[in-house]
Design an enzyme around this catalytic site. Structure first.
Site, PDB file in Angstrom:
ATOM      1  N   ARG A 144      11.691   5.140   9.454  1.00 58.53           N
ATOM      2  CA  ARG A 144      11.750   4.089   8.429  1.00 58.53           C
ATOM      3  C   ARG A 144      13.127   4.071   7.790  1.00 58.53           C
ATOM      4  O   ARG A 144      13.873   5.043   7.853  1.00 58.53           O
ATOM      5  CB  ARG A 144      10.705   4.344   7.340  1.00 58.53           C
ATOM      6  CG  ARG A 144       9.337   4.737   7.847  1.00 58.53           C
ATOM      7  CD  ARG A 144       8.666   3.603   8.571  1.00 58.53           C
ATOM      8  NE  ARG A 144       8.463   2.482   7.691  1.00 58.53           N
ATOM      9  CZ  ARG A 144       7.489   2.400   6.789  1.00 58.53           C
ATOM     10  NH1 ARG A 144       6.634   3.376   6.688  1.00 58.53           N
ATOM     11  NH2 ARG A 144       7.363   1.341   6.020  1.00 58.53           N
ATOM     12  N   PRO A 193       0.764  -1.233   0.000  1.00 62.45           N
ATOM     13  CA  PRO A 193       0.000   0.000   0.000  1.00 62.45           C
ATOM     14  C   PRO A 193       0.801   1.292   0.000  1.00 62.45           C
ATOM     15  O   PRO A 193       1.183   1.780   1.041  1.00 62.45           O
ATOM     16  CB  PRO A 193      -0.820  -0.102   1.292  1.00 62.45           C
ATOM     17  CG  PRO A 193      -0.070  -1.057   2.160  1.00 62.45           C
ATOM     18  CD  PRO A 193       0.950  -1.741   1.339  1.00 62.45           C
ATOM     19  N   GLU A 194       1.048   1.874  -1.152  1.00 61.97           N
ATOM     20  CA  GLU A 194       1.311   3.302  -1.199  1.00 61.97           C
ATOM     21  C   GLU A 194       0.064   3.853  -1.895  1.00 61.97           C
ATOM     22  O   GLU A 194      -0.815   3.074  -2.284  1.00 61.97           O
ATOM     23  CB  GLU A 194       2.629   3.614  -1.925  1.00 61.97           C
ATOM     24  CG  GLU A 194       3.842   3.073  -1.146  1.00 61.97           C
ATOM     25  CD  GLU A 194       5.172   3.786  -1.387  1.00 61.97           C
ATOM     26  OE1 GLU A 194       5.166   4.981  -1.723  1.00 61.97           O
ATOM     27  OE2 GLU A 194       6.209   3.144  -1.218  1.00 61.97           O
ATOM     28  N   LYS A 218      -3.531   7.255   1.444  1.00 60.18           N
ATOM     29  CA  LYS A 218      -3.582   5.802   1.633  1.00 60.18           C
ATOM     30  C   LYS A 218      -4.891   5.360   2.281  1.00 60.18           C
ATOM     31  O   LYS A 218      -5.004   4.234   2.758  1.00 60.18           O
ATOM     32  CB  LYS A 218      -2.399   5.363   2.502  1.00 60.18           C
ATOM     33  CG  LYS A 218      -1.046   5.689   1.884  1.00 60.18           C
ATOM     34  CD  LYS A 218       0.065   5.463   2.874  1.00 60.18           C
ATOM     35  CE  LYS A 218       1.385   5.945   2.284  1.00 60.18           C
ATOM     36  NZ  LYS A 218       2.452   5.967   3.296  1.00 60.18           N
TER      37      LYS A 218
END
Length: 268
Positions: A255, A2-3, A52
DNA sequence: TGCATATGAGTAA
DNA sequence: TACTCCTATGCAA
């Protein structure tokens, strides 16, 4: 996977498959049973995406319309089934069955029933989405100007710009030759405009192809089949495709980021 | 077969 | 900052 492009593609598909018709809903896993009960038999009016976040609109009968808000998180995914006679796996949070389509949702971070206000509250928290035509690079520029953080963190902040994820972050900074630690509010309007326009192009290509491809020449629409390693420049790469130097791997904005220290030295 | 890893984000502290 | 949610995949053993 999911982007933002994934979510917009799901919205488009689900709108096409279910839009304007009554569907039945169920929650085999049980964690969305109350929602499924409210929705089943109602007309699936529309599906739309912001960043998103995926939203469905269901028609109320005498009451107000109902909305479903879905966020896939890291683990969530949709699976298409041939027919409702296919047994759902036990972890399916929500199954939607239409006349000739069935989709199963598993592992979402969020799957909740909302009213119109609730949807607005979520969307108000989200930044401009390059896939939504109402927004422009001007909105993006204004948003970046308000933030003090590094561009590498800001690109992941859905309040700053909605729909980009960790892969697009590294890829954007690489093609713009930007140092990820450059403050977002230090970028020139021209750079932000370019960042916005590349994001739009990549996300649109992503909606079309259902994958992340950042290595096509600008403006190209014809997609040759590419091996996974050829679809991106720097994300998870061992060496820089431009200078063959070592790729720095580090944490930024919670991240893992990938960048070439030699090539990405612009601070704008 | 089992383990590390992953394209995300909310919450508590 | 640390912890939590939660599932699939790829690779090593």
């Amino acid at each position: 996977m999911p982007e933002g492009h994934t979510i917009h593609r799901l919205a488009r598909d689900h709108r096409g498959w279910f839009g304007g018709r009554a569907v039945s809903t169920e929650s085999p896993q049980g964690r969305f049973s109350e929602g499924a009960e409210v929705l089943t038999g109602r007309v699936f009016v529309d599906a739309f995406a912001h960043g998103k976040h995926l939203f469905y609109r269901f028609a109320g009968s005498s009451d107000a319309d109902h909305y479903v808000h879905i966020h896939l998180g890291l683990f969530g995914r949709f699976r298409n089934r041939k027919s409702s006679s296919d047994e759902p796996t036990p972890n399916v949070r929500l199954r939607i069955s239409g006349a000739d389509r069935v989709v199963d949702l598993s592992g979402p971070t969020r799957c909740e029933l909302l009213d119109e206000e609730g949807v607005k509250a979520i969307r108000d928290r989200l930044g401009p989405d390059p896939l939504i035509d109402d927004y422009t690079h001007e909105d993006c520029l204004a948003s970046f100007a308000r933030r003090r953080g590094a561009i590498g963190s800001v690109l992941l902040d859905q309040k700053a710009i909605a729909g980009l994820g960790n892969i697009f972050r590294s890829e954007l900074l690489f093609v713009l030759k930007l140092n990820p630690r450059t403050p977002a509010n230090a970028l020139s309007p021209r750079t932000v405009e370019e960042l916005w326009s590349i994001s739009r192009e990549w996300l649109r290509l992503g909606v079309k192809t259902n994958r992340i491809i950042t290595t096509l020449p600008r403006g190209t629409t014809k997609v040759a089949t590419r091996k996974a390693k050829e679809r991106t420049h720097i994300y998870k790469a061992k060496s820089c495709p431009a200078c063959a130097g070592e790729v720095s791997v580090f944490q930024l904005g919670q991240r893992t980021a990938y960048a070439c220290a030699r090539c990405q030295n612009r601070s704008d």
